[in-house]
Every structure is written in structure tokens, then in C-alpha cells.
Design an enzyme around this catalytic site. Structure first.
Site, PDB file in Angstrom:
ATOM      1  N   HIS A   3       4.592   0.195   6.566  1.00  0.00           N
ATOM      2  CA  HIS A   3       4.954  -1.172   6.171  1.00  0.00           C
ATOM      3  C   HIS A   3       6.460  -1.240   5.951  1.00  0.00           C
ATOM      4  O   HIS A   3       7.168  -0.227   6.033  1.00  0.00           O
ATOM      5  CB  HIS A   3       4.167  -1.600   4.926  1.00  0.00           C
ATOM      6  CG  HIS A   3       4.469  -0.807   3.699  1.00  0.00           C
ATOM      7  ND1 HIS A   3       4.100   0.522   3.547  1.00  0.00           N
ATOM      8  CD2 HIS A   3       5.094  -1.150   2.537  1.00  0.00           C
ATOM      9  CE1 HIS A   3       4.481   0.950   2.357  1.00  0.00           C
ATOM     10  NE2 HIS A   3       5.094  -0.042   1.725  1.00  0.00           N
TER      11      HIS A   3
ATOM     12  N   ASP B 254      11.362   1.902   0.594  1.00  0.00           N
ATOM     13  CA  ASP B 254      11.146   3.335   0.375  1.00  0.00           C
ATOM     14  C   ASP B 254      10.367   3.978   1.516  1.00  0.00           C
ATOM     15  O   ASP B 254      10.130   5.186   1.499  1.00  0.00           O
ATOM     16  CB  ASP B 254      10.458   3.584  -0.973  1.00  0.00           C
ATOM     17  CG  ASP B 254       9.109   2.895  -1.103  1.00  0.00           C
ATOM     18  OD1 ASP B 254       8.973   1.762  -0.617  1.00  0.00           O
ATOM     19  OD2 ASP B 254       8.193   3.485  -1.712  1.00  0.00           O
ATOM     20  N   HIS B 255      10.003   3.175   2.533  1.00  0.00           N
ATOM     21  CA  HIS B 255       9.304   3.705   3.698  1.00  0.00           C
ATOM     22  C   HIS B 255      10.103   3.538   4.991  1.00  0.00           C
ATOM     23  O   HIS B 255       9.745   4.130   6.011  1.00  0.00           O
ATOM     24  CB  HIS B 255       7.939   3.032   3.853  1.00  0.00           C
ATOM     25  CG  HIS B 255       6.988   3.354   2.748  1.00  0.00           C
ATOM     26  ND1 HIS B 255       5.941   4.246   2.881  1.00  0.00           N
ATOM     27  CD2 HIS B 255       6.947   2.930   1.458  1.00  0.00           C
ATOM     28  CE1 HIS B 255       5.294   4.333   1.728  1.00  0.00           C
ATOM     29  NE2 HIS B 255       5.891   3.550   0.852  1.00  0.00           N
TER      30      HIS B 255
ATOM     31  N   HIS C   4      -2.132  -4.213   0.671  1.00  0.00           N
ATOM     32  CA  HIS C   4      -0.899  -4.086  -0.087  1.00  0.00           C
ATOM     33  C   HIS C   4      -0.235  -5.457  -0.190  1.00  0.00           C
ATOM     34  O   HIS C   4      -0.769  -6.457   0.314  1.00  0.00           O
ATOM     35  CB  HIS C   4       0.020  -3.071   0.610  1.00  0.00           C
ATOM     36  CG  HIS C   4       1.177  -2.603  -0.218  1.00  0.00           C
ATOM     37  ND1 HIS C   4       1.066  -2.275  -1.550  1.00  0.00           N
ATOM     38  CD2 HIS C   4       2.488  -2.408   0.103  1.00  0.00           C
ATOM     39  CE1 HIS C   4       2.242  -1.909  -2.012  1.00  0.00           C
ATOM     40  NE2 HIS C   4       3.128  -1.980  -1.033  1.00  0.00           N
TER      41      HIS C   4
ATOM     42  N   ASP D 258       0.947   2.245   1.702  1.00  0.00           N
ATOM     43  CA  ASP D 258       0.615   1.926   0.325  1.00  0.00           C
ATOM     44  C   ASP D 258      -0.616   1.024   0.340  1.00  0.00           C
ATOM     45  O   ASP D 258      -0.679   0.103   1.149  1.00  0.00           O
ATOM     46  CB  ASP D 258       1.759   1.198  -0.347  1.00  0.00           C
ATOM     47  CG  ASP D 258       3.015   2.043  -0.529  1.00  0.00           C
ATOM     48  OD1 ASP D 258       3.034   3.187  -0.045  1.00  0.00           O
ATOM     49  OD2 ASP D 258       3.980   1.553  -1.114  1.00  0.00           O
TER      50      ASP D 258
ATOM     51  N   HIS E 178       3.014  10.221  -3.104  1.00  0.00           N
ATOM     52  CA  HIS E 178       3.550   8.909  -3.471  1.00  0.00           C
ATOM     53  C   HIS E 178       3.351   8.651  -4.974  1.00  0.00           C
ATOM     54  O   HIS E 178       2.743   7.671  -5.392  1.00  0.00           O
ATOM     55  CB  HIS E 178       2.866   7.813  -2.638  1.00  0.00           C
ATOM     56  CG  HIS E 178       3.618   6.506  -2.615  1.00  0.00           C
ATOM     57  ND1 HIS E 178       3.392   5.514  -3.534  1.00  0.00           N
ATOM     58  CD2 HIS E 178       4.565   6.029  -1.769  1.00  0.00           C
ATOM     59  CE1 HIS E 178       4.167   4.472  -3.266  1.00  0.00           C
ATOM     60  NE2 HIS E 178       4.896   4.761  -2.193  1.00  0.00           N
TER      61      HIS E 178
END
Length: 322
Positions: free
Chosen positions: A62, A66-67, A139, A210, A268
Site C-alpha cells: 500500500h 513506511d512502505h 486497512h 497492513d 511490523h
């Protein structure tokens, strides 16, 4: 197939954990696949035994920073190094526009072709050895989990048996190896299954982050040799998990249990569970193991060699620290 965790923190990096990224090394074809690419991922790769030159596919779950904040820098470095031939990137809608904007405003030119694939549930890639599929997760933004399934392979061909029966080598051996039935010119009939060992079951790995607990994650993890699942919060912080649409340690464990997965690796983690706090990461591990005993906790540079089913039955397991 070997998994290397390059970042195991959620949201922000800590002194000991970078943000999300997991590498899947395929030594039989000298390839490296990457799942998520948080800020600093290329530095983590340099600190590991992985080779950026082998990187060929990147799968993004996504569009949260942070990804993905490390993706543009990694792609730029691959271009400057000049040793990447092509890159295929898979992810949610908006990923292509994001990369185009990064290129435009940073005046970056890639010296190799990049293909961005907007994914939707189902099979997104397949070749002679692997099938990659994705499912929607639950999410705050559009998010997808991924499943890499190695195709089953025919068992080892017993060449000695074939020679003892005076079967002529060459094309016929190839047919028998593929499990086919062969009729020789002298009228003798042979079945490939009689000359091949037990079928080698392909390995399967699922990556889910997530997400709060959802059917999509369970579907991806069906009979997986390894399920990599986010575990941002402890069970007692479930209200916060539902508000932010992240998983607790118990949700991750329940996903593995309901899917019939063989091993769960949680990752995570929220920085709130640092050593010395009321709840620590070891408590999350205990919570998960109470539901799914075959759970382990990831840390940066943890490596895990996914064993074949026959090796698992013999008790072979390879885990390293990177």
C-alpha cells in the site's frame, strides 16, 4: 527460497529496527524479490548478504510512507550502478503516478526499463516455476497481501531402473520424467510414475501487512509454509488496533490457525513495546504462541530458509541472523 527481514518496525524506524521491507531470495534462478520498500531499505540491503544486482521484482502492499519511501531511492541507485536489466513493480493504484512524480521533480532518469503493474485480487504473475497472487486486505487505504507459490515438481527420475529395463535414453527419458506413458517400438509400455519418486510439493509464502484480521489474509495464507503477518499491537490494545486497522499478535495467530499455515513469523511492531515498558515484544510473542505455537518474532536481518515439506518431516530447519 530464503526470506530476509530488512525492516520490522511499524510507522517509524527505531535504533534496532528499520521500517517495512522483506526480501525473498530465489537462489535457483539468482533472483531477488522485494516486498515493500520503506525508507532506508537500500542501506539495509547493503548491510546484508543480498545483492541488489539480482533484484528483479518489487511488490508494494500500500501507499503509506513506511512502505514506499525507500522505493525511489532504491530504483535510482539501481540505475546508477548500471547492473539491473529490468524491474517489474507491483502495487495498488496510484503507485505509477507516485513514481512518475518522483522522477519528474527529482529529474531522475532510469537507465533500465521499469514496468509498474496495478494489481487487483487474483494471479498477478506466473512463470514456469512460480505463481504470485494477491488479495485485498482491510486497512485505511487500499492495501494488498501477496502469496508466492512454487509449482510442484516431479520426483527424482530413477535412471538406473530405466537402464536396467533397457529403455533407450534420450527423448523417452524426458517423457518418463514428465510422468507420461510411453510405448516403445518393441511394444513395451512404461508409465512415468513408475520411474519417478514422490512429487516435490512446491513451497508457499504469504505476506500480509497492513491489515486488521480479514478473510483476504486467511485466503492468502492457506496451507502456507510460512505466513509473514503484521503484529503492530498487543492483544490488550485491540481497541487501538481496530481504530487504526492494524493487527494484534492474536489476530496474526488466528489468521495462521484458520488458514492451516505451517509457520507464522510476526513483524511490523509498534515502537511502544520497547524494552522496559509495561508491555514488551516478548509479551506479543507469548500471546501469539498461546494460539499458534509455531510462531516466531522477526528482527532486522533475520533470515529464514523455507524448507521443503520432506525436509520439514525430517525436522530440518535453517534460521539465521543475517
Amino acid at each position: 527460497m530464503q526470506i530476509t527481514f530488512l525492516g520490522t518496525s511499524s510507522g517509524v524506524p527505531t535504533r534496532s529496527r528499520n521500517v517495512s521491507s522483506v526480501a525473498l531470495r530465489l537462489p535457483q534462478r539468482a533472483e531477488l524479490w522485494l516486498f515493500d520498500c520503506g525508507e532506508g531499505t537500500q542501506h539495509q540491503i547493503l548491510r546484508s548478504e543480498l545483492k541488489i544486482s539480482q533484484l528483479s521484482r518489487i511488490f508494494i502492499t500500500h501507499m503509506h510512507g513506511d512502505h514506499i519511501f525507500g522505493l525511489m531511492g532504491l530504483l535510482a541507485s539501481c540505475g546508477l550502478a548500471g547492473n539491473v536489466q529490468r524491474m517489474d513493480i507491483y502495487g495498488p493504484p496510484g503507485l505509477s503516478e507516485y513514481l512518475q512524480a518522483c522522477q519528474r521533480y527529482s529529474h531522475t532518469h532510469f537507465s533500465y526499463p521499469i514496468k509498474v503493474h496495478a494489481v487487483r485480487p487474483g494471479i498477478i504473475y506466473e512463470d514456469q516455476e512460480f505463481v504470485v497472487s494477491c488479495e485485498a486486505l482491510h486497512h485505511r487505504v487500499s492495501a494488498f497481501g501477496y502469496r508466492v507459490a512454487e509449482k510442484d515438481r516431479a520426483g527424482r527420475f530413477d535412471i538406473g531402473k530405466a537402464q536396467a529395463m533397457e529403455i533407450p535414453p534420450g527423448r523417452v527419458y524426458g517423457q518418463l520424467k514428465r510422468g507420461e506413458t510411453v510405448t516403445l517400438t518393441d511394444g513395451r509400455v512404461f508409465h512415468g510414475k513408475d520411474f519417478c519418486g514422490e512429487t516435490e510439493i512446491g513451497r508457499k509464502v504469504a505476506y500480509c501487512t497492513d491489515t486488521v484480521y480479514c478473510d483476504g489474509a486467511v485466503e492468502l495464507a492457506q496451507d502456507a509454509d510460512v505466513l509473514i503477518h503484521e503484529s503492530t499491537f498487543a492483544h490488550q490494545d485491540a481497541d487501538m488496533a481496530f481504530q487504526r486497522l492494524h493487527s494484534t499478535s492474536t489476530m496474526a495467530a488466528q489468521t495462521a490457525l484458520n488458514a492451516g499455515a505451517h509457520r507464522l513469523i510476526i513483524t511490523h511492531f509498534s515502537p511502544r513495546y520497547a524494552p522496559g515498558n509495561a508491555l514488551e515484544l516478548k509479551d506479543l510473542l507469548q500471546e501469539a504462541r498461546a494460539i499458534f505455537p509455531k510462531t516466531q518474532m522477526a528482527h532486522d536481518f533475520l533470515t529464514y530458509e523455507i524448507p521443503r515439506r520432506r525436509d520439514m518431516e525430517k525436522g530440518k530447519l535453517v534460521i539465521g541472523n543475517g
